[in-house]
Design a protein around this motif. Structure first.
Motif, PDB file in Angstrom:
ATOM      1  N   TRP A   4       0.830  -1.201   0.000  1.00 23.72           N
ATOM      2  CA  TRP A   4       0.000   0.000   0.000  1.00 23.72           C
ATOM      3  C   TRP A   4       0.866   1.252   0.000  1.00 23.72           C
ATOM      4  O   TRP A   4       1.902   1.311   0.659  1.00 23.72           O
ATOM      5  CB  TRP A   4      -0.897   0.020   1.246  1.00 23.72           C
ATOM      6  CG  TRP A   4      -1.737   1.241   1.323  1.00 23.72           C
ATOM      7  CD1 TRP A   4      -2.968   1.425   0.764  1.00 23.72           C
ATOM      8  CD2 TRP A   4      -1.409   2.466   1.949  1.00 23.72           C
ATOM      9  NE1 TRP A   4      -3.423   2.689   1.011  1.00 23.72           N
ATOM     10  CE2 TRP A   4      -2.470   3.348   1.750  1.00 23.72           C
ATOM     11  CE3 TRP A   4      -0.303   2.905   2.665  1.00 23.72           C
ATOM     12  CZ2 TRP A   4      -2.485   4.649   2.232  1.00 23.72           C
ATOM     13  CZ3 TRP A   4      -0.299   4.210   3.154  1.00 23.72           C
ATOM     14  CH2 TRP A   4      -1.391   5.052   2.939  1.00 23.72           C
ATOM     15  N   GLY A   5       0.405   2.273  -0.727  1.00 28.68           N
ATOM     16  CA  GLY A   5       1.034   3.586  -0.709  1.00 28.68           C
ATOM     17  C   GLY A   5       2.399   3.603  -1.362  1.00 28.68           C
ATOM     18  O   GLY A   5       2.799   2.667  -2.051  1.00 28.68           O
ATOM     19  N   GLY A   6       3.116   4.695  -1.155  1.00 25.34           N
ATOM     20  CA  GLY A   6       4.454   4.845  -1.696  1.00 25.34           C
ATOM     21  C   GLY A   6       4.496   5.846  -2.828  1.00 25.34           C
ATOM     22  O   GLY A   6       3.612   6.679  -2.995  1.00 25.34           O
ATOM     23  N   TYR A   7       5.554   5.756  -3.617  1.00 26.64           N
ATOM     24  CA  TYR A   7       5.766   6.643  -4.754  1.00 26.64           C
ATOM     25  C   TYR A   7       5.354   5.944  -6.046  1.00 26.64           C
ATOM     26  O   TYR A   7       5.677   4.783  -6.259  1.00 26.64           O
ATOM     27  CB  TYR A   7       7.249   7.006  -4.907  1.00 26.64           C
ATOM     28  CG  TYR A   7       7.779   7.974  -3.898  1.00 26.64           C
ATOM     29  CD1 TYR A   7       7.402   9.308  -3.906  1.00 26.64           C
ATOM     30  CD2 TYR A   7       8.696   7.556  -2.942  1.00 26.64           C
ATOM     31  CE1 TYR A   7       7.914  10.203  -2.978  1.00 26.64           C
ATOM     32  CE2 TYR A   7       9.219   8.437  -2.017  1.00 26.64           C
ATOM     33  CZ  TYR A   7       8.817   9.755  -2.044  1.00 26.64           C
ATOM     34  OH  TYR A   7       9.327  10.628  -1.129  1.00 26.64           O
ATOM     35  N   LEU A   8       4.691   6.674  -6.909  1.00 26.64           N
ATOM     36  CA  LEU A   8       4.486   6.291  -8.303  1.00 26.64           C
ATOM     37  C   LEU A   8       5.047   7.435  -9.141  1.00 26.64           C
ATOM     38  O   LEU A   8       5.449   8.461  -8.601  1.00 26.64           O
ATOM     39  CB  LEU A   8       3.006   6.055  -8.608  1.00 26.64           C
ATOM     40  CG  LEU A   8       2.373   4.840  -7.938  1.00 26.64           C
ATOM     41  CD1 LEU A   8       0.891   4.758  -8.267  1.00 26.64           C
ATOM     42  CD2 LEU A   8       3.072   3.559  -8.361  1.00 26.64           C
ATOM     43  N   SER A   9       5.037   7.298 -10.427  1.00 23.04           N
ATOM     44  CA  SER A   9       5.654   8.309 -11.291  1.00 23.04           C
ATOM     45  C   SER A   9       5.058   9.699 -11.095  1.00 23.04           C
ATOM     46  O   SER A   9       5.735  10.693 -11.285  1.00 23.04           O
ATOM     47  CB  SER A   9       5.548   7.889 -12.752  1.00 23.04           C
ATOM     48  OG  SER A   9       4.185   7.729 -13.113  1.00 23.04           O
ATOM     49  N   GLY A  10       3.818   9.813 -10.698  1.00 28.66           N
ATOM     50  CA  GLY A  10       3.178  11.110 -10.521  1.00 28.66           C
ATOM     51  C   GLY A  10       3.231  11.647  -9.103  1.00 28.66           C
ATOM     52  O   GLY A  10       2.677  12.694  -8.814  1.00 28.66           O
ATOM     53  N   GLY A  11       3.867  10.941  -8.170  1.00 31.38           N
ATOM     54  CA  GLY A  11       3.931  11.387  -6.779  1.00 31.38           C
ATOM     55  C   GLY A  11       3.493  10.281  -5.838  1.00 31.38           C
ATOM     56  O   GLY A  11       3.565   9.098  -6.169  1.00 31.38           O
ATOM     57  N   THR A  12       3.001  10.658  -4.663  1.00 27.52           N
ATOM     58  CA  THR A  12       2.590   9.654  -3.676  1.00 27.52           C
ATOM     59  C   THR A  12       1.223   9.083  -4.024  1.00 27.52           C
ATOM     60  O   THR A  12       0.447   9.698  -4.754  1.00 27.52           O
ATOM     61  CB  THR A  12       2.556  10.262  -2.254  1.00 27.52           C
ATOM     62  OG1 THR A  12       1.653  11.359  -2.245  1.00 27.52           O
ATOM     63  CG2 THR A  12       3.932  10.693  -1.809  1.00 27.52           C
ATOM     64  N   THR A  13       0.947   7.901  -3.470  1.00 28.14           N
ATOM     65  CA  THR A  13      -0.300   7.217  -3.800  1.00 28.14           C
ATOM     66  C   THR A  13      -0.920   6.581  -2.563  1.00 28.14           C
ATOM     67  O   THR A  13      -0.238   6.405  -1.548  1.00 28.14           O
ATOM     68  CB  THR A  13      -0.053   6.129  -4.875  1.00 28.14           C
ATOM     69  OG1 THR A  13      -1.311   5.521  -5.210  1.00 28.14           O
ATOM     70  CG2 THR A  13       0.889   5.049  -4.378  1.00 28.14           C
ATOM     71  N   ASN A  14      -2.190   6.251  -2.667  1.00 23.88           N
ATOM     72  CA  ASN A  14      -2.882   5.516  -1.613  1.00 23.88           C
ATOM     73  C   ASN A  14      -3.552   4.258  -2.182  1.00 23.88           C
ATOM     74  O   ASN A  14      -4.563   3.792  -1.685  1.00 23.88           O
ATOM     75  CB  ASN A  14      -3.915   6.395  -0.902  1.00 23.88           C
ATOM     76  CG  ASN A  14      -5.030   6.851  -1.816  1.00 23.88           C
ATOM     77  OD1 ASN A  14      -4.970   6.706  -3.027  1.00 23.88           O
ATOM     78  ND2 ASN A  14      -6.075   7.406  -1.229  1.00 23.88           N
ATOM     79  N   THR A  15      -2.969   3.720  -3.227  1.00 25.86           N
ATOM     80  CA  THR A  15      -3.503   2.504  -3.836  1.00 25.86           C
ATOM     81  C   THR A  15      -2.956   1.265  -3.131  1.00 25.86           C
ATOM     82  O   THR A  15      -1.933   1.324  -2.463  1.00 25.86           O
ATOM     83  CB  THR A  15      -3.164   2.429  -5.341  1.00 25.86           C
ATOM     84  OG1 THR A  15      -1.744   2.454  -5.479  1.00 25.86           O
ATOM     85  CG2 THR A  15      -3.785   3.587  -6.105  1.00 25.86           C
ATOM     86  N   MET A  16      -3.655   0.154  -3.291  1.00 24.74           N
ATOM     87  CA  MET A  16      -3.248  -1.105  -2.666  1.00 24.74           C
ATOM     88  C   MET A  16      -3.223  -2.218  -3.709  1.00 24.74           C
ATOM     89  O   MET A  16      -4.116  -2.313  -4.546  1.00 24.74           O
ATOM     90  CB  MET A  16      -4.226  -1.505  -1.556  1.00 24.74           C
ATOM     91  CG  MET A  16      -3.831  -2.794  -0.847  1.00 24.74           C
ATOM     92  SD  MET A  16      -5.097  -3.435   0.277  1.00 24.74           S
ATOM     93  CE  MET A  16      -5.233  -2.141   1.468  1.00 24.74           C
TER      94      MET A  16
END
Length: 124
Positions: A4-16
């Motif tokens: 869950w969460g972390g960095y993706l290419s566009g910034g931080t995320t809240n996906t799981m």
């Protein structure tokens, strides 16, 4: 395994994302909680508690309900990359980035607060 969460290419995320070891497959989990980079997480009473990375509240994922909620707390530091674990119905947090490198905190579920303990002599 839940990621869950972390960095993706566009910034931080809240996906799981959820990995099923028995079938060797990934699936998409329930999106929710505060977007965070380098959070720390523990499982307690069938719920995942996510802490740190800029937020002083817990994001809580309830595995049975498949939903997210949040819990505001007092004390503690919202550092990135802290080491946290559960022991005797409490969450123990040590280290991380920023000013928390040497800090040791214990979160007491009963009191809904972080308690500060002696700093370690080495940054982690």
């Amino acid at each position: 395994m839940y990621v869950w969460g972390g960095y993706l290419s566009g910034g931080t995320t809240n996906t799981m994302d959820v990995y099923d070891i028995s079938t060797n497959t990934w699936s998409t989990g329930t999106t929710g909680g505060t977007t965070r980079a380098e959070p720390s997480a523990v499982v307690y009473n069938s719920k995942m508690y996510v802490w740190g990375a800029g937020s002083t509240s817990f994001d809580i994922y309830d595995f049975a309900a498949g939903s997210w909620s949040s819990l505001s707390t007092t004390g503690g530091e919202a550092s990135q990359g802290s080491s946290i674990e559960v022991y005797n119905d409490k969450i123990i947090m040590h280290g991380g980035s920023g000013t928390a490198w040497t800090k040791l905190y214990v979160f007491d579920f009963r009191l809904n607060t972080w308690i500060s303990f002696a700093d370690s002599s080495v940054s982690r």
